[in-house]
Design a protein around this motif. Structure first.
Motif, PDB file in Angstrom:
ATOM      1  N   ALA A  53      58.009  41.183  42.485  1.00  0.00           N
ATOM      2  CA  ALA A  53      59.089  42.108  42.834  1.00  0.00           C
ATOM      3  C   ALA A  53      58.648  43.563  42.752  1.00  0.00           C
ATOM      4  O   ALA A  53      59.333  44.448  43.273  1.00  0.00           O
ATOM      5  CB  ALA A  53      60.291  41.877  41.930  1.00  0.00           C
ATOM      6  N   THR A  54      57.515  43.820  42.108  1.00  0.00           N
ATOM      7  CA  THR A  54      57.014  45.185  41.984  1.00  0.00           C
ATOM      8  C   THR A  54      55.591  45.270  42.518  1.00  0.00           C
ATOM      9  O   THR A  54      54.851  44.293  42.500  1.00  0.00           O
ATOM     10  CB  THR A  54      57.021  45.651  40.512  1.00  0.00           C
ATOM     11  N   SER A  55      55.217  46.448  42.982  1.00  0.00           N
ATOM     12  CA  SER A  55      53.873  46.656  43.521  1.00  0.00           C
ATOM     13  C   SER A  55      52.847  46.689  42.403  1.00  0.00           C
ATOM     14  O   SER A  55      53.089  47.260  41.330  1.00  0.00           O
ATOM     15  CB  SER A  55      53.811  47.974  44.300  1.00  0.00           C
ATOM     16  N   THR A  56      51.695  46.085  42.649  1.00  0.00           N
ATOM     17  CA  THR A  56      50.634  46.045  41.647  1.00  0.00           C
ATOM     18  C   THR A  56      49.799  47.329  41.705  1.00  0.00           C
ATOM     19  O   THR A  56      49.270  47.672  42.761  1.00  0.00           O
ATOM     20  CB  THR A  56      49.713  44.841  41.884  1.00  0.00           C
ATOM     21  N   PRO A  57      49.662  48.035  40.596  1.00  0.00           N
ATOM     22  CA  PRO A  57      48.847  49.257  40.598  1.00  0.00           C
ATOM     23  C   PRO A  57      47.385  48.957  40.893  1.00  0.00           C
ATOM     24  O   PRO A  57      46.848  47.927  40.466  1.00  0.00           O
ATOM     25  CB  PRO A  57      49.006  49.790  39.169  1.00  0.00           C
ATOM     26  N   VAL A  58      46.735  49.859  41.613  1.00  0.00           N
ATOM     27  CA  VAL A  58      45.302  49.753  41.891  1.00  0.00           C
ATOM     28  C   VAL A  58      44.597  50.911  41.212  1.00  0.00           C
ATOM     29  O   VAL A  58      45.235  51.844  40.711  1.00  0.00           O
ATOM     30  CB  VAL A  58      45.023  49.751  43.408  1.00  0.00           C
ATOM     31  N   THR A  59      43.279  50.855  41.197  1.00  0.00           N
ATOM     32  CA  THR A  59      42.503  51.883  40.503  1.00  0.00           C
ATOM     33  C   THR A  59      42.867  53.285  40.963  1.00  0.00           C
ATOM     34  O   THR A  59      43.022  54.208  40.152  1.00  0.00           O
ATOM     35  CB  THR A  59      40.997  51.636  40.725  1.00  0.00           C
ATOM     36  N   ALA A  60      43.031  53.460  42.262  1.00  0.00           N
ATOM     37  CA  ALA A  60      43.334  54.784  42.808  1.00  0.00           C
ATOM     38  C   ALA A  60      44.653  55.331  42.289  1.00  0.00           C
ATOM     39  O   ALA A  60      44.810  56.556  42.160  1.00  0.00           O
ATOM     40  CB  ALA A  60      43.359  54.727  44.330  1.00  0.00           C
ATOM     41  N   ASP A  61      45.590  54.462  41.979  1.00  0.00           N
ATOM     42  CA  ASP A  61      46.870  54.926  41.436  1.00  0.00           C
ATOM     43  C   ASP A  61      46.661  55.601  40.086  1.00  0.00           C
ATOM     44  O   ASP A  61      47.216  56.669  39.813  1.00  0.00           O
ATOM     45  CB  ASP A  61      47.836  53.746  41.279  1.00  0.00           C
ATOM     46  N   TYR A  62      45.859  54.966  39.233  1.00  0.00           N
ATOM     47  CA  TYR A  62      45.585  55.555  37.919  1.00  0.00           C
ATOM     48  C   TYR A  62      44.798  56.858  38.064  1.00  0.00           C
ATOM     49  O   TYR A  62      45.094  57.855  37.392  1.00  0.00           O
ATOM     50  CB  TYR A  62      44.804  54.562  37.056  1.00  0.00           C
ATOM     51  N   THR A  63      43.822  56.858  38.945  1.00  0.00           N
ATOM     52  CA  THR A  63      42.997  58.053  39.148  1.00  0.00           C
ATOM     53  C   THR A  63      43.842  59.222  39.619  1.00  0.00           C
ATOM     54  O   THR A  63      43.647  60.361  39.178  1.00  0.00           O
ATOM     55  CB  THR A  63      41.889  57.764  40.170  1.00  0.00           C
ATOM     56  N   SER A  64      44.787  58.937  40.486  1.00  0.00           N
ATOM     57  CA  SER A  64      45.614  60.018  41.035  1.00  0.00           C
ATOM     58  C   SER A  64      46.467  60.688  39.968  1.00  0.00           C
ATOM     59  O   SER A  64      46.879  61.837  40.119  1.00  0.00           O
ATOM     60  CB  SER A  64      46.513  59.493  42.155  1.00  0.00           C
ATOM     61  N   LEU A  65      46.726  59.981  38.882  1.00  0.00           N
ATOM     62  CA  LEU A  65      47.498  60.557  37.778  1.00  0.00           C
ATOM     63  C   LEU A  65      46.630  61.344  36.811  1.00  0.00           C
ATOM     64  O   LEU A  65      47.139  61.974  35.886  1.00  0.00           O
ATOM     65  CB  LEU A  65      48.199  59.449  36.982  1.00  0.00           C
ATOM     66  N   ASN A  81      38.917  51.211  36.213  1.00  0.00           N
ATOM     67  CA  ASN A  81      38.069  50.979  37.372  1.00  0.00           C
ATOM     68  C   ASN A  81      38.395  49.614  37.963  1.00  0.00           C
ATOM     69  O   ASN A  81      39.240  48.881  37.441  1.00  0.00           O
ATOM     70  CB  ASN A  81      36.585  51.086  36.989  1.00  0.00           C
ATOM     71  N   ASP A  82      37.713  49.272  39.040  1.00  0.00           N
ATOM     72  CA  ASP A  82      38.019  48.013  39.708  1.00  0.00           C
ATOM     73  C   ASP A  82      37.714  46.803  38.833  1.00  0.00           C
ATOM     74  O   ASP A  82      38.285  45.731  39.028  1.00  0.00           O
ATOM     75  CB  ASP A  82      37.235  47.909  41.028  1.00  0.00           C
ATOM     76  N   ALA A  83      36.831  46.973  37.848  1.00  0.00           N
ATOM     77  CA  ALA A  83      36.468  45.850  36.978  1.00  0.00           C
ATOM     78  C   ALA A  83      37.522  45.565  35.914  1.00  0.00           C
ATOM     79  O   ALA A  83      37.672  44.425  35.477  1.00  0.00           O
ATOM     80  CB  ALA A  83      35.120  46.125  36.312  1.00  0.00           C
ATOM     81  N   ASN A  84      38.243  46.597  35.482  1.00  0.00           N
ATOM     82  CA  ASN A  84      39.198  46.373  34.392  1.00  0.00           C
ATOM     83  C   ASN A  84      40.657  46.604  34.760  1.00  0.00           C
ATOM     84  O   ASN A  84      41.547  46.426  33.925  1.00  0.00           O
ATOM     85  CB  ASN A  84      38.837  47.240  33.177  1.00  0.00           C
ATOM     86  N   VAL A  85      40.919  46.985  36.006  1.00  0.00           N
ATOM     87  CA  VAL A  85      42.294  47.323  36.375  1.00  0.00           C
ATOM     88  C   VAL A  85      43.244  46.149  36.209  1.00  0.00           C
ATOM     89  O   VAL A  85      44.402  46.324  35.790  1.00  0.00           O
ATOM     90  CB  VAL A  85      42.356  47.910  37.806  1.00  0.00           C
ATOM     91  N   ALA A  86      42.789  44.940  36.496  1.00  0.00           N
ATOM     92  CA  ALA A  86      43.667  43.771  36.344  1.00  0.00           C
ATOM     93  C   ALA A  86      44.049  43.581  34.887  1.00  0.00           C
ATOM     94  O   ALA A  86      45.210  43.265  34.557  1.00  0.00           O
ATOM     95  CB  ALA A  86      42.984  42.522  36.886  1.00  0.00           C
ATOM     96  N   ALA A  87      43.093  43.777  33.979  1.00  0.00           N
ATOM     97  CA  ALA A  87      43.382  43.654  32.544  1.00  0.00           C
ATOM     98  C   ALA A  87      44.327  44.760  32.095  1.00  0.00           C
ATOM     99  O   ALA A  87      45.298  44.509  31.359  1.00  0.00           O
ATOM    100  CB  ALA A  87      42.084  43.713  31.747  1.00  0.00           C
ATOM    101  N   VAL A  96      39.952  38.029  25.849  1.00  0.00           N
ATOM    102  CA  VAL A  96      40.863  39.147  25.572  1.00  0.00           C
ATOM    103  C   VAL A  96      41.202  39.946  26.829  1.00  0.00           C
ATOM    104  O   VAL A  96      41.694  41.068  26.733  1.00  0.00           O
ATOM    105  CB  VAL A  96      40.268  40.110  24.510  1.00  0.00           C
ATOM    106  N   ASP A  97      40.962  39.372  28.004  1.00  0.00           N
ATOM    107  CA  ASP A  97      41.119  40.153  29.227  1.00  0.00           C
ATOM    108  C   ASP A  97      42.533  40.159  29.797  1.00  0.00           C
ATOM    109  O   ASP A  97      42.751  40.604  30.929  1.00  0.00           O
ATOM    110  CB  ASP A  97      40.107  39.724  30.289  1.00  0.00           C
ATOM    111  N   THR A  98      43.496  39.670  29.031  1.00  0.00           N
ATOM    112  CA  THR A  98      44.911  39.877  29.336  1.00  0.00           C
ATOM    113  C   THR A  98      45.619  40.162  28.019  1.00  0.00           C
ATOM    114  O   THR A  98      45.157  39.756  26.951  1.00  0.00           O
ATOM    115  CB  THR A  98      45.585  38.649  29.990  1.00  0.00           C
TER     116      THR A  98
END
Length: 299
Positions: A104-116, A122-128, A206-208
């Motif tokens: 129901a909500t959009s999943t944040p991507v690396t660029a979203d965090y960077t823009s803030l 990074n792409d390796a840890n964004v899912a965690a 520990v990746d979640t």
């Protein structure tokens, strides 16, 4: 010239008015270069040069977004670039703050965090990282500082989980764990044991956030057993293996739990992984001695 072009004639017919615009532009460039504008940029300054959407509540985000651009100012040297940068950042913050881990909500991507202006994603840890963000409420992740604080804590966990290879000394506190949603850690002693468990865990363990919360449940259960209370989660031989404790199996589990229960009620004898292992090893050795005694020797 880009800023002046957007002004009405009456706002740039005095040298002081042009100087004021130049000061705002200089402040933006200083911010892009990682410096602090003097005088401090305000929401009114951005409105003055024709940028929309900047208010007092998002000024910190605005400045953070500008700070993370190229130091030479090339990403903010036109009004169109500044507006696009801030529009993206405002939208990214909304995506992050509303994310709840569901479709129901959009999943944040690396660029979203960077823009803030958030670092460490990074792409390796964004899912965690997203698993931590999903747990937090919208109002606990609606500023750059709030998001950064959670990223910093979780990155320490991810960096320390290396099967004990580096001997890293993870020193997260009760408050650190509770910040990211590990609510069963309600004392510094429990935080210390969880730190030990994370250090000996693998990254995959520990990746979640839920996996870390699962380890915390084991910690809480050890403390409950030591205190003589019935834990909400009954410890199993597998649980001890997950914690990195050796020698426990289904056949001696009751003995192990009894040994833990016999320690101090405050769990001070089992609040590190080394202490817990020692209590268990000692108990198993004593049991083996008794079990093997045949009356022919006294040693």
């Amino acid at each position: 010239a880009n800023v002046i072009d957007g002004q009405v004639a009456g706002d740039v017919d005095l040298r002081s008015e042009i100087d004021a615009l130049a000061t705002i532009v200089a402040g933006i460039m200083t911010t892009a270069n990682g410096g602090t504008a003097s005088p401090t940029l305000t929401a009114a300054d951005f409105t003055k040069i024709g940028i929309t959407g900047v208010i007092g509540d998002n000024l910190t985000l605005t400045l953070a977004a500008i700070t993370q651009t190229a130091n030479d100012g090339t990403a903010v040297d036109t009004l169109a670039e500044i507006q696009a940068l801030l529009d993206y950042a405002f939208n990214a913050l909304e995506i992050i703050s509303l994310y709840d881990g569901t479709v129901a909500t959009s999943t944040p991507v690396t660029a979203d965090y960077t823009s803030l202006g958030v670092t460490g994603v990074n792409d390796a840890n964004v899912a965690a990282i997203n698993t931590v963000i999903a747990y937090a409420s919208q109002f606990d992740t609606d500023t750059t500082a709030e998001v950064q604080a959670r990223v910093d804590v979780y990155n320490q966990i991810l960096a320390s989980a290396d099967n004990g290879a580096t001997g890293a000394d993870l020193a997260l506190t009760k408050s650190n764990f509770q910040l990211i949603g590990v609510t069963s850690i309600d004392s510094e002693a429990k935080a210390g044991l969880l730190n030990d468990l994370i250090e000996q865990a693998s990254l995959a363990e520990v990746d979640t956030l839920n996996k870390v919360r699962g380890l915390a449940v084991l910690v809480a259960s050890v403390f409950d057993v030591a205190a003589g209370t019935t834990p909400s989660h009954a410890l199993t031989a597998t649980d001890f293996a997950v914690m990195g404790i050796t020698g426990v199996d289904a056949g001696n589990l009751a003995l192990v739990l009894a040994a833990i229960a016999a320690t101090a009620n405050d769990a001070s004898a089992v609040d590190t992984l080394a202490e817990l292992q020692q209590v268990i090893t000692t108990a198993l050795a004593a049991f083996a001695t008794i079990e093997n005694y045949d009356g022919t020797n006294t040693e």
